[in-house]
Enzyme design. Structure first.
Site, PDB file in Angstrom:
ATOM      1  N   GLY A 252       0.007  -4.926  -6.007  1.00  0.00           N
ATOM      2  CA  GLY A 252      -0.612  -4.211  -7.130  1.00  0.00           C
ATOM      3  C   GLY A 252      -2.033  -4.723  -7.388  1.00  0.00           C
ATOM      4  O   GLY A 252      -2.959  -3.937  -7.602  1.00  0.00           O
ATOM      5  N   ASP A 253      -2.208  -6.047  -7.348  1.00  0.00           N
ATOM      6  CA  ASP A 253      -3.543  -6.629  -7.549  1.00  0.00           C
ATOM      7  C   ASP A 253      -4.487  -6.161  -6.439  1.00  0.00           C
ATOM      8  O   ASP A 253      -5.673  -5.897  -6.675  1.00  0.00           O
ATOM      9  CB  ASP A 253      -3.466  -8.168  -7.525  1.00  0.00           C
ATOM     10  CG  ASP A 253      -2.513  -8.708  -8.578  1.00  0.00           C
ATOM     11  OD1 ASP A 253      -2.325  -8.023  -9.603  1.00  0.00           O
ATOM     12  OD2 ASP A 253      -1.947  -9.793  -8.367  1.00  0.00           O
TER      13      ASP A 253
HETATM   14  P1  ATP Z   1       2.693  -6.633  -7.933  1.00  0.00           P
HETATM   15  O1  ATP Z   1       3.071  -6.662  -9.407  1.00  0.00           O
HETATM   16  O2  ATP Z   1       3.553  -7.511  -7.053  1.00  0.00           O
HETATM   17  O3  ATP Z   1       1.241  -6.888  -7.695  1.00  0.00           O
HETATM   18  P2  ATP Z   1       3.122  -3.734  -8.170  1.00  0.00           P
HETATM   19  O4  ATP Z   1       4.534  -3.517  -8.643  1.00  0.00           O
HETATM   20  O5  ATP Z   1       2.045  -3.607  -9.174  1.00  0.00           O
HETATM   21  O6  ATP Z   1       2.986  -5.139  -7.412  1.00  0.00           O
HETATM   22  P3  ATP Z   1       3.696  -2.045  -5.879  1.00  0.00           P
HETATM   23  O7  ATP Z   1       4.063  -0.690  -6.372  1.00  0.00           O
HETATM   24  O8  ATP Z   1       4.793  -2.956  -5.417  1.00  0.00           O
HETATM   25  O9  ATP Z   1       2.760  -2.739  -6.971  1.00  0.00           O
HETATM   26  O10 ATP Z   1       2.685  -1.934  -4.642  1.00  0.00           O
HETATM   27  C1  ATP Z   1       1.372  -1.411  -4.749  1.00  0.00           C
HETATM   28  C2  ATP Z   1       1.039  -0.597  -3.512  1.00  0.00           C
HETATM   29  O11 ATP Z   1       1.108  -1.438  -2.349  1.00  0.00           O
HETATM   30  C3  ATP Z   1       1.970   0.580  -3.246  1.00  0.00           C
HETATM   31  O12 ATP Z   1       1.532   1.738  -3.930  1.00  0.00           O
HETATM   32  C4  ATP Z   1       1.871   0.728  -1.741  1.00  0.00           C
HETATM   33  O13 ATP Z   1       0.705   1.464  -1.397  1.00  0.00           O
HETATM   34  C5  ATP Z   1       1.673  -0.720  -1.254  1.00  0.00           C
HETATM   35  N1  ATP Z   1       2.953  -1.351  -0.868  1.00  0.00           N
HETATM   36  C6  ATP Z   1       3.672  -2.258  -1.569  1.00  0.00           C
HETATM   37  N2  ATP Z   1       4.788  -2.612  -0.908  1.00  0.00           N
HETATM   38  C7  ATP Z   1       4.781  -1.917   0.260  1.00  0.00           C
HETATM   39  C8  ATP Z   1       5.660  -1.827   1.421  1.00  0.00           C
HETATM   40  N3  ATP Z   1       6.790  -2.542   1.499  1.00  0.00           N
HETATM   41  N4  ATP Z   1       5.304  -0.991   2.403  1.00  0.00           N
HETATM   42  C9  ATP Z   1       4.164  -0.257   2.353  1.00  0.00           C
HETATM   43  N5  ATP Z   1       3.308  -0.298   1.303  1.00  0.00           N
HETATM   44  C10 ATP Z   1       3.592  -1.107   0.278  1.00  0.00           C
END
Ligand code: ATP
Length: 311
Positions: A252-253
């Site tokens: 996410g970051d």
């Molecule tokens: P965090 O809080 O750990 O920073 P988050 O929950 O804010 O993460 P996520 O939705 O997990 O964010 O991930 C952000 C983006 O990263 C997703 O929209 C996707 O594009 C990419 N991403 C994350 N995990 C994967 C994965 N396993 N495979 C492909 N892309 C991923």
């Protein structure tokens, strides 16, 4: 320059051990210490994208000095406000395929220190064309602190990318000082709206909420499933490529870093979506949190599919 704001940074300590036992001594050989906090992850990814980066927030004591020297080594400009309190440690013990975390609450920010941060902000913004705000507030700051930062940035004409959740996000959205982009994940969006959001249709309907009417970009990240993105009145489905995920923490970051760098480079529309989300995918492919392989950016941008699903 892109200014990243991390108000409650930490020195992140990782202890790796085969075992971890209570009520006895645990000796750890494998130790790493890094400048941590969501905004510092954003800063690191931005540097990997060769952006000029300044980092702001509050730092104090020896741990504050450690973070100052770490960011200076990375070539990140130091805009932090010095405080009387001591910057916190956050400890993760990785053992028996588990992770046990010990998170300090962090220092209390004095009223004068908070005022100094806000007084210096307009001058710091003179050098920035994008601002990112990430994470939680340290103790001592009222919940309207982000709202105040966004108000100052808006008066300066600097777009703000806000990555926070819960009460802080709700307060910033209801304030009349709108950020340029927010990036809730599915759970954070559901929490904000007080609704259960399990299907794509429910998320798309949620994006119509009046809460988002004045926010140009709402990026709802969905982990390996990519994202649903509202840009003004249009909604897009972005699909991430299938990858061997090593460590998706910090994806996410990394998405925030991707959008900030893309906006600073005048990318727009679908091009910006592909670029921003690529950094999340690339972070998930690395073992370290807040790290991407810059050589793979062009490849990843080509892999992301974006489809407009609502006008
Ligand atoms: P965090 O809080 O750990 O920073 P988050 O929950 O804010 O993460 P996520 O939705 O997990 O964010 O991930 C952000 C983006 O990263 C997703 O929209 C996707 O594009 C990419 N991403 C994350 N995990 C994967 C994965 N396993 N495979 C492909 N892309 C991923």
């Amino acid at each position: 320059m892109i200014l990243t704001i991390t108000l409650n940074p930490s020195v992140d300590i990782s202890y790796k051990s085969d075992s971890f036992n209570q009520d006895t001594v645990n000796r750890i050989a494998d130790v790493s210490k890094t400048a941590g906090g969501k905004g510092l992850n954003v800063s690191r990814v931005l540097k990997q994208l060769e952006a000029e980066v300044g980092a702001a927030g509050f730092l104090g004591g020896n741990l504050g000095d450690f973070i100052r020297s770490e960011i200076s080594l990375l070539g990140i400009y130091d805009f932090f406000t010095e405080i009387q309190g001591e910057t916190r440690n956050c400890i993760a013990v990785i053992h028996d395929e588990k992770q046990t975390e010990i998170l300090e609450g962090g220092p209390v920010i004095a009223k004068k220190e908070a005022e100094l941060f806000l007084e210096k902000l307009p001058e710091n913004l003179q050098q920035a064309n994008v601002v990112t705000i990430s994470g939680s507030l340290p103790k001592g700051l009222a919940n309207d602190f982000y709202e105040k930062i966004i108000g100052i940035a808006n008066r300066n004409g600097t777009p703000v990318l806000l990555d926070t959740k819960g009460e802080l996000l709700a307060q910033a959205l209801g304030s009349g000082n709108s950020p340029y982009l927010i990036k809730p994940n599915q759970e954070e969006l559901a929490d904000l709206l007080g609704e259960k959001l399990t299907t794509e249709r429910q998320i798309v309907e949620a994006l119509n909420s009046i809460l988002f009417a004045d926010i140009p970009w709402v990026v709802v990240t969905l982990g390996k499933n990519g994202a649903l993105v509202k840009h003004n009145n249009a909604v897009y489905r972005a699909t991430a490529p299938k990858i061997d995920a090593v460590n998706p923490v910090g994806s996410g970051d990394s998405v925030i870093a991707g959008f900030a760098a893309g906006i600073a480079r005048h990318l727009a529309g679908e091009e910006l979506i592909k670029y921003g989300l690529s950094m999340g995918v690339l972070n998930a492919m690395q073992a370290k949190t807040g790290q991407i392989d810059p050589e793979k950016v062009d490849w990843c941008v080509r892999q992301i599919q974006v489809e407009r699903i609502l006008k």
